[in-house]
Design a protein around this motif. Structure first.
Motif, PDB file in Angstrom:
ATOM      1  N   ILE A  45       0.849  -1.189   0.000  1.00 48.23           N
ATOM      2  CA  ILE A  45       0.000   0.000   0.000  1.00 48.23           C
ATOM      3  C   ILE A  45       0.886   1.241   0.000  1.00 48.23           C
ATOM      4  O   ILE A  45       1.709   1.429   0.903  1.00 48.23           O
ATOM      5  CB  ILE A  45      -0.915   0.033   1.237  1.00 48.23           C
ATOM      6  CG1 ILE A  45      -1.772  -1.231   1.321  1.00 48.23           C
ATOM      7  CG2 ILE A  45      -1.778   1.291   1.224  1.00 48.23           C
ATOM      8  CD1 ILE A  45      -2.875  -1.316   0.320  1.00 48.23           C
TER       9      ILE A  45
ATOM     10  N   TRP B 126      -6.998  -6.701   0.583  1.00 53.35           N
ATOM     11  CA  TRP B 126      -6.352  -6.841   1.893  1.00 53.35           C
ATOM     12  C   TRP B 126      -6.693  -8.202   2.498  1.00 53.35           C
ATOM     13  O   TRP B 126      -5.825  -8.897   3.029  1.00 53.35           O
ATOM     14  CB  TRP B 126      -6.818  -5.717   2.808  1.00 53.35           C
ATOM     15  CG  TRP B 126      -6.172  -5.693   4.155  1.00 53.35           C
ATOM     16  CD1 TRP B 126      -6.526  -6.417   5.264  1.00 53.35           C
ATOM     17  CD2 TRP B 126      -5.043  -4.897   4.549  1.00 53.35           C
ATOM     18  NE1 TRP B 126      -5.706  -6.126   6.312  1.00 53.35           N
ATOM     19  CE2 TRP B 126      -4.784  -5.189   5.909  1.00 53.35           C
ATOM     20  CE3 TRP B 126      -4.253  -3.965   3.891  1.00 53.35           C
ATOM     21  CZ2 TRP B 126      -3.754  -4.582   6.615  1.00 53.35           C
ATOM     22  CZ3 TRP B 126      -3.226  -3.356   4.594  1.00 53.35           C
ATOM     23  CH2 TRP B 126      -2.979  -3.668   5.939  1.00 53.35           C
TER      24      TRP B 126
ATOM     25  N   ARG C 245       0.971  -8.253   4.021  1.00 53.26           N
ATOM     26  CA  ARG C 245       0.490  -6.884   3.827  1.00 53.26           C
ATOM     27  C   ARG C 245       1.564  -5.916   4.296  1.00 53.26           C
ATOM     28  O   ARG C 245       1.949  -5.929   5.467  1.00 53.26           O
ATOM     29  CB  ARG C 245      -0.813  -6.673   4.591  1.00 53.26           C
ATOM     30  CG  ARG C 245      -1.899  -7.676   4.192  1.00 53.26           C
ATOM     31  CD  ARG C 245      -3.033  -7.726   5.200  1.00 53.26           C
ATOM     32  NE  ARG C 245      -3.997  -8.771   4.871  1.00 53.26           N
ATOM     33  CZ  ARG C 245      -3.923 -10.020   5.315  1.00 53.26           C
ATOM     34  NH1 ARG C 245      -2.917 -10.380   6.118  1.00 53.26           N
ATOM     35  NH2 ARG C 245      -4.828 -10.910   4.967  1.00 53.26           N
TER      36      ARG C 245
ATOM     37  N   CYS D  74       2.883  -1.809   4.216  1.00 55.23           N
ATOM     38  CA  CYS D  74       2.620  -0.396   3.948  1.00 55.23           C
ATOM     39  C   CYS D  74       3.942   0.311   3.691  1.00 55.23           C
ATOM     40  O   CYS D  74       4.910   0.127   4.435  1.00 55.23           O
ATOM     41  CB  CYS D  74       1.919   0.268   5.129  1.00 55.23           C
ATOM     42  SG  CYS D  74       0.195  -0.194   5.308  1.00 55.23           S
TER      43      CYS D  74
ATOM     44  N   VAL E 134      -4.223   3.334   5.030  1.00 54.40           N
ATOM     45  CA  VAL E 134      -4.916   2.160   5.566  1.00 54.40           C
ATOM     46  C   VAL E 134      -5.762   2.555   6.767  1.00 54.40           C
ATOM     47  O   VAL E 134      -6.934   2.177   6.882  1.00 54.40           O
ATOM     48  CB  VAL E 134      -3.902   1.060   5.949  1.00 54.40           C
ATOM     49  CG1 VAL E 134      -4.588  -0.059   6.727  1.00 54.40           C
ATOM     50  CG2 VAL E 134      -3.235   0.504   4.699  1.00 54.40           C
TER      51      VAL E 134
ATOM     52  N   MET F  34      -9.346   2.555   4.760  1.00 59.20           N
ATOM     53  CA  MET F  34      -9.750   1.160   4.627  1.00 59.20           C
ATOM     54  C   MET F  34     -11.010   0.799   5.410  1.00 59.20           C
ATOM     55  O   MET F  34     -11.822   0.006   4.931  1.00 59.20           O
ATOM     56  CB  MET F  34      -8.598   0.242   5.040  1.00 59.20           C
ATOM     57  CG  MET F  34      -7.402   0.334   4.123  1.00 59.20           C
ATOM     58  SD  MET F  34      -7.600  -0.599   2.604  1.00 59.20           S
ATOM     59  CE  MET F  34      -7.120  -2.218   3.163  1.00 59.20           C
TER      60      MET F  34
ATOM     61  N   PHE G  38      -7.330  -4.520   9.734  1.00 58.14           N
ATOM     62  CA  PHE G  38      -6.414  -3.749   8.894  1.00 58.14           C
ATOM     63  C   PHE G  38      -5.126  -3.365   9.624  1.00 58.14           C
ATOM     64  O   PHE G  38      -4.767  -2.197   9.695  1.00 58.14           O
ATOM     65  CB  PHE G  38      -7.116  -2.495   8.372  1.00 58.14           C
ATOM     66  CG  PHE G  38      -8.360  -2.783   7.574  1.00 58.14           C
ATOM     67  CD1 PHE G  38      -8.307  -3.576   6.442  1.00 58.14           C
ATOM     68  CD2 PHE G  38      -9.583  -2.272   7.970  1.00 58.14           C
ATOM     69  CE1 PHE G  38      -9.449  -3.852   5.707  1.00 58.14           C
ATOM     70  CE2 PHE G  38     -10.730  -2.540   7.240  1.00 58.14           C
ATOM     71  CZ  PHE G  38     -10.666  -3.334   6.109  1.00 58.14           C
TER      72      PHE G  38
ATOM     73  N   PRO H  35      -1.190  -3.729   9.301  1.00 60.36           N
ATOM     74  CA  PRO H  35      -0.135  -4.175   8.379  1.00 60.36           C
ATOM     75  C   PRO H  35       0.813  -5.148   9.068  1.00 60.36           C
ATOM     76  O   PRO H  35       1.091  -5.023  10.262  1.00 60.36           O
ATOM     77  CB  PRO H  35       0.592  -2.873   8.016  1.00 60.36           C
ATOM     78  CG  PRO H  35      -0.305  -1.764   8.454  1.00 60.36           C
ATOM     79  CD  PRO H  35      -1.128  -2.281   9.582  1.00 60.36           C
TER      80      PRO H  35
END
Length: 243
Positions: A21, A34, A40, A42, A50, A54, A72, A74
């Motif tokens: 991201i 996601w 994941r 960032c 995020v 998100m 959510f 990361p």
């Protein structure tokens, strides 16, 4: 000649890709991707995106922070760390995100740092490809830097995805078979070097051992005519396709 099938949907198969991201407006499907991603990451200020973009409207209205954080968080936050808000950095650190300060390297972008991290760490062994959100749109110099990353890591399968487009690199010397949506606009561009011979089938305006170069002929504003597009070139080509 080795054949490679690049079915664009297989970039998003559950558990097969790492999601990166960036600090730019995210596509509408970001929450879905996601959930599907195995890893994941960032890129610096992407963590702000995020945190703020998100969660669903219902989650934001209800202020269900614990649900938001659970969904959510990361796995890794990588980059110069000059854009992530201190409060958001603290929140994600407390929730278990690994934060990697790479500010000592000022010669590469945050996306480059994220891809390097995935390539060199054990996390990269867990995935077949990398999907990047926030790489397209916004500042053009940022877009150029993101496109440069595709050429900097030609051996990795990296897809830049937005609401409108998918962009990835087609390696030279390989017959690529791309399953695409008939009617979608597309393009083939030799950004890295001049192509002396590029050939395609399945497009409205096919190339037939055609030479291409920036400043000369390139294949833009083309249209997918068949469900399978075949591409072969003597140089790496940038493939862009309307979603």
């Amino acid at each position: 000649m080795e054949g490679t099938v690049l079915e664009h949907r297989d970039f998003f198969s559950r558990g097969s890709f790492a999601l990166v991201i960036l600090n730019n407006t995210l596509p509408k499907e970001a929450p879905i991707l996601w959930e599907l991603a195995r890893v994941r990451v960032c890129a610096d200020g992407g963590a702000n995106r995020v945190y703020r973009e998100m969660p669903s409207p219902a989650e934001r209205l209800c202020l269900l922070d614990q649900i938001t954080f659970f969904r959510f968080v990361p796995d890794h936050i990588v980059g110069d760390l000059d854009s992530i808000e201190p409060s958001i950095r603290e929140i994600y650190a407390s929730k278990g995100s690994e934060i990697l300060d790479m500010s000592s390297d000022q010669d590469s972008t945050d996306l480059h740092k994220c891809v390097s991290f995935l390539r060199d760490s054990s996390r990269g062994d867990e995935v077949e490809r990398i999907v990047v959100l926030g790489a397209l749109g916004g500042r053009f110099d940022h877009e150029l830097g993101n496109l440069n990353v595709l050429f900097a890591f030609p051996g990795l399968r990296i897809c830049l995805a937005s609401d409108e487009n998918l962009v990835f690199l087609l390696r030279h010397g390989v017959l690529h078979e791309i399953r695409a949506r008939v009617g979608a606009h597309c393009g083939l561009v030799p950004l890295g070097e001049r192509s002396q011979s590029s050939t395609t089938t399945g497009l409205r305006w096919n190339l037939d051992s055609t030479a291409m170069a920036i400043g000369s002929l390139i294949s833009t504003c083309n249209v997918v005519e068949n469900e399978v597009v075949k591409v072969q070139s003597d140089v790496d080509l940038l493939w862009t396709m309307e979603r």
